[in-house]
Write a protein that holds these residues in place. Sequence first.
Motif, PDB file in Angstrom:
ATOM      1  N   ALA A  73       8.583  40.892  30.856  1.00 45.02           N
ATOM      2  CA  ALA A  73       8.168  40.955  32.179  1.00 45.02           C
ATOM      3  C   ALA A  73       7.669  39.676  32.863  1.00 45.02           C
ATOM      4  O   ALA A  73       8.145  39.427  34.077  1.00 45.02           O
ATOM      5  CB  ALA A  73       7.011  41.770  32.115  1.00 45.02           C
ATOM      6  N   LEU A  74       7.007  38.808  32.208  1.00 44.20           N
ATOM      7  CA  LEU A  74       6.703  37.408  32.860  1.00 44.20           C
ATOM      8  C   LEU A  74       7.896  36.495  33.037  1.00 44.20           C
ATOM      9  O   LEU A  74       7.869  36.050  34.257  1.00 44.20           O
ATOM     10  CB  LEU A  74       5.590  36.817  31.778  1.00 44.20           C
ATOM     11  N   LEU A  75       8.867  36.566  32.220  1.00 45.52           N
ATOM     12  CA  LEU A  75      10.209  35.818  32.575  1.00 45.52           C
ATOM     13  C   LEU A  75      10.804  36.343  33.736  1.00 45.52           C
ATOM     14  O   LEU A  75      11.191  35.681  34.447  1.00 45.52           O
ATOM     15  CB  LEU A  75      11.028  35.704  31.291  1.00 45.52           C
ATOM     16  N   CYS A  76      10.779  37.677  34.024  1.00 47.22           N
ATOM     17  CA  CYS A  76      11.553  38.431  34.962  1.00 47.22           C
ATOM     18  C   CYS A  76      10.796  37.933  36.528  1.00 47.22           C
ATOM     19  O   CYS A  76      11.551  37.751  37.306  1.00 47.22           O
ATOM     20  CB  CYS A  76      11.498  39.962  34.957  1.00 47.22           C
ATOM     21  N   VAL A  77       9.698  37.803  36.244  1.00 50.03           N
ATOM     22  CA  VAL A  77       8.805  37.655  37.380  1.00 50.03           C
ATOM     23  C   VAL A  77       9.091  36.200  37.726  1.00 50.03           C
ATOM     24  O   VAL A  77       9.317  35.658  38.959  1.00 50.03           O
ATOM     25  CB  VAL A  77       7.347  37.649  37.217  1.00 50.03           C
ATOM     26  N   THR A  78       9.027  35.356  36.954  1.00 48.22           N
ATOM     27  CA  THR A  78       9.255  33.816  37.177  1.00 48.22           C
ATOM     28  C   THR A  78      10.440  33.473  37.490  1.00 48.22           C
ATOM     29  O   THR A  78      10.655  32.691  38.440  1.00 48.22           O
ATOM     30  CB  THR A  78       8.801  32.976  35.972  1.00 48.22           C
ATOM     31  N   ILE A  79      11.571  34.117  37.084  1.00 51.36           N
ATOM     32  CA  ILE A  79      12.984  33.718  37.031  1.00 51.36           C
ATOM     33  C   ILE A  79      13.281  34.394  38.547  1.00 51.36           C
ATOM     34  O   ILE A  79      14.137  33.685  39.339  1.00 51.36           O
ATOM     35  CB  ILE A  79      13.803  34.410  35.874  1.00 51.36           C
ATOM     36  N   SER A  80      12.905  35.701  38.998  1.00 53.29           N
ATOM     37  CA  SER A  80      13.432  36.217  40.212  1.00 53.29           C
ATOM     38  C   SER A  80      12.562  35.329  41.400  1.00 53.29           C
ATOM     39  O   SER A  80      12.915  35.035  42.464  1.00 53.29           O
ATOM     40  CB  SER A  80      12.553  37.525  40.373  1.00 53.29           C
ATOM     41  N   PHE A  81      11.358  34.745  41.132  1.00 49.63           N
ATOM     42  CA  PHE A  81      10.606  33.808  42.295  1.00 49.63           C
ATOM     43  C   PHE A  81      11.447  32.760  42.177  1.00 49.63           C
ATOM     44  O   PHE A  81      11.632  31.937  43.296  1.00 49.63           O
ATOM     45  CB  PHE A  81       8.985  33.672  41.893  1.00 49.63           C
ATOM     46  N   LYS A  85      13.208  31.395  45.863  1.00 46.96           N
ATOM     47  CA  LYS A  85      12.782  30.264  46.408  1.00 46.96           C
ATOM     48  C   LYS A  85      13.915  29.105  46.413  1.00 46.96           C
ATOM     49  O   LYS A  85      14.253  28.653  47.673  1.00 46.96           O
ATOM     50  CB  LYS A  85      11.714  29.661  45.718  1.00 46.96           C
ATOM     51  N   SER A  86      14.790  29.281  45.575  1.00 53.69           N
ATOM     52  CA  SER A  86      16.056  28.659  45.852  1.00 53.69           C
ATOM     53  C   SER A  86      17.037  28.975  46.999  1.00 53.69           C
ATOM     54  O   SER A  86      17.639  28.369  47.677  1.00 53.69           O
ATOM     55  CB  SER A  86      16.843  28.536  44.501  1.00 53.69           C
ATOM     56  N   VAL A  87      17.181  30.371  46.998  1.00 50.40           N
ATOM     57  CA  VAL A  87      17.959  30.848  48.104  1.00 50.40           C
ATOM     58  C   VAL A  87      17.312  30.504  49.469  1.00 50.40           C
ATOM     59  O   VAL A  87      17.994  30.185  50.431  1.00 50.40           O
ATOM     60  CB  VAL A  87      18.176  32.468  47.972  1.00 50.40           C
ATOM     61  N   VAL A  88      15.859  30.654  49.575  1.00 52.38           N
ATOM     62  CA  VAL A  88      15.340  30.482  50.687  1.00 52.38           C
ATOM     63  C   VAL A  88      15.464  28.879  51.232  1.00 52.38           C
ATOM     64  O   VAL A  88      15.668  28.768  52.372  1.00 52.38           O
ATOM     65  CB  VAL A  88      13.767  30.655  50.756  1.00 52.38           C
ATOM     66  N   GLN A  89      15.418  28.069  50.283  1.00 52.15           N
ATOM     67  CA  GLN A  89      15.583  26.490  50.322  1.00 52.15           C
ATOM     68  C   GLN A  89      16.936  26.567  50.836  1.00 52.15           C
ATOM     69  O   GLN A  89      17.209  25.427  51.919  1.00 52.15           O
ATOM     70  CB  GLN A  89      15.325  25.773  49.244  1.00 52.15           C
ATOM     71  N   ALA A  90      17.812  27.127  50.377  1.00 50.65           N
ATOM     72  CA  ALA A  90      19.472  26.766  50.701  1.00 50.65           C
ATOM     73  C   ALA A  90      19.594  27.398  52.155  1.00 50.65           C
ATOM     74  O   ALA A  90      20.677  26.618  52.669  1.00 50.65           O
ATOM     75  CB  ALA A  90      20.262  27.568  49.566  1.00 50.65           C
ATOM     76  N   HIS A  98      10.881  22.039  43.177  1.00 56.08           N
ATOM     77  CA  HIS A  98      10.710  23.174  42.324  1.00 56.08           C
ATOM     78  C   HIS A  98       9.530  24.075  42.664  1.00 56.08           C
ATOM     79  O   HIS A  98       8.398  23.407  43.049  1.00 56.08           O
ATOM     80  CB  HIS A  98      10.618  22.790  40.722  1.00 56.08           C
ATOM     81  N   PRO A  99       9.585  25.355  42.710  1.00 54.17           N
ATOM     82  CA  PRO A  99       8.326  26.093  43.266  1.00 54.17           C
ATOM     83  C   PRO A  99       7.301  26.069  42.405  1.00 54.17           C
ATOM     84  O   PRO A  99       6.192  26.425  42.617  1.00 54.17           O
ATOM     85  CB  PRO A  99       8.989  27.596  43.253  1.00 54.17           C
ATOM     86  N   PHE A 100       7.528  25.992  40.968  1.00 54.89           N
ATOM     87  CA  PHE A 100       6.300  25.919  39.865  1.00 54.89           C
ATOM     88  C   PHE A 100       6.028  24.421  39.560  1.00 54.89           C
ATOM     89  O   PHE A 100       5.448  24.013  38.606  1.00 54.89           O
ATOM     90  CB  PHE A 100       6.820  26.378  38.702  1.00 54.89           C
ATOM     91  N   LYS A 101       6.566  23.281  40.428  1.00 51.72           N
ATOM     92  CA  LYS A 101       6.141  21.837  40.056  1.00 51.72           C
ATOM     93  C   LYS A 101       4.535  21.534  39.901  1.00 51.72           C
ATOM     94  O   LYS A 101       4.360  20.950  38.959  1.00 51.72           O
ATOM     95  CB  LYS A 101       6.853  21.125  41.315  1.00 51.72           C
ATOM     96  N   ALA A 102       3.813  22.183  40.826  1.00 52.32           N
ATOM     97  CA  ALA A 102       2.490  22.050  40.817  1.00 52.32           C
ATOM     98  C   ALA A 102       1.969  22.345  39.516  1.00 52.32           C
ATOM     99  O   ALA A 102       1.185  21.698  38.727  1.00 52.32           O
ATOM    100  CB  ALA A 102       1.581  22.525  41.674  1.00 52.32           C
ATOM    101  N   LEU A 103       2.576  23.605  38.663  1.00 47.92           N
ATOM    102  CA  LEU A 103       1.947  24.120  37.550  1.00 47.92           C
ATOM    103  C   LEU A 103       2.829  23.258  36.471  1.00 47.92           C
ATOM    104  O   LEU A 103       2.060  23.023  35.317  1.00 47.92           O
ATOM    105  CB  LEU A 103       2.237  25.336  37.532  1.00 47.92           C
ATOM    106  N   MET A 104       3.747  22.943  36.665  1.00 51.91           N
ATOM    107  CA  MET A 104       4.636  21.954  35.536  1.00 51.91           C
ATOM    108  C   MET A 104       3.779  20.593  35.166  1.00 51.91           C
ATOM    109  O   MET A 104       3.731  20.103  34.383  1.00 51.91           O
ATOM    110  CB  MET A 104       5.776  22.047  35.876  1.00 51.91           C
ATOM    111  N   ASP A 105       3.388  20.018  36.488  1.00 50.84           N
ATOM    112  CA  ASP A 105       2.692  18.817  36.448  1.00 50.84           C
ATOM    113  C   ASP A 105       1.251  18.868  35.718  1.00 50.84           C
ATOM    114  O   ASP A 105       0.786  17.838  35.453  1.00 50.84           O
ATOM    115  CB  ASP A 105       2.541  18.032  37.742  1.00 50.84           C
TER     116      ASP A 105
END
Length: 221
Positions: A73-81, A85-90, A98-105
């Motif tokens: 369920a967590l993977l489905c949420v993160t992959i969908s988001f 975000k990639s479609v919106v940016q395109a 990357h939408p999760f860059k702040a969390l990844m850093d």
Amino acid sequence: MADPMTQSTQISSSQGLNDGHTAKSKDSKFSVYDLVHWRDPKKSGVVFGLSMLVLLSLAAFSMISVVSYLLLALLCVTISFRIYKSVVQAVQKSNEGHPFKALMDKDVTIPPETFRKHVDLCLSYINCALKKMSRLFLVEDLVDSLKLAVVMWLMTYVGAVFNGITILILADILLFGVPPVYEKNKTQIDHYIGIARNQVNSTMAKLQEKLPGAMKRCKTE
């Protein structure tokens, strides 16, 4: 020599930053005590709901299935988001990254000092528990060992009625239900607890006096 007005402004600014940092630290620090006492109903409700959901899921399914479904369920949420975000940016032709860059850093590693601190704390608890078990099972004090025997005998009946998951569910309900009730009726509850404690202590004292060869314990404050 610095201007007094400049020094005053710098001191005020630093105090404001320190106060803001302190307030932020206090806001970010939300202990288990605050959760079970429902200081913030939203946070307590979320934690209580999630814990009950996990325990009820474990009661109906195996642990492997529950963990797998939660991670899925967590993977489905993160992959969908991420795809969204990639479609919106395109479409908008933006370069937000990357939408999760702040969390990844963020640093998610455990410092060695923190790890050693918790290991030492756990080791002290384990050693204390081992000493108590040795004292009880080797009958250093007959009354304490009899108390443990009575508790274990009662637990056999509890185990015959409830399984482990049911006990955890009841414990979770009591954990989030008892503290608010106790906080509202503290005086009355403490009064009855004191009466019950005095009765138990009186009964155990009479029992200890009747036991042959039982030595009275010397309690040091």
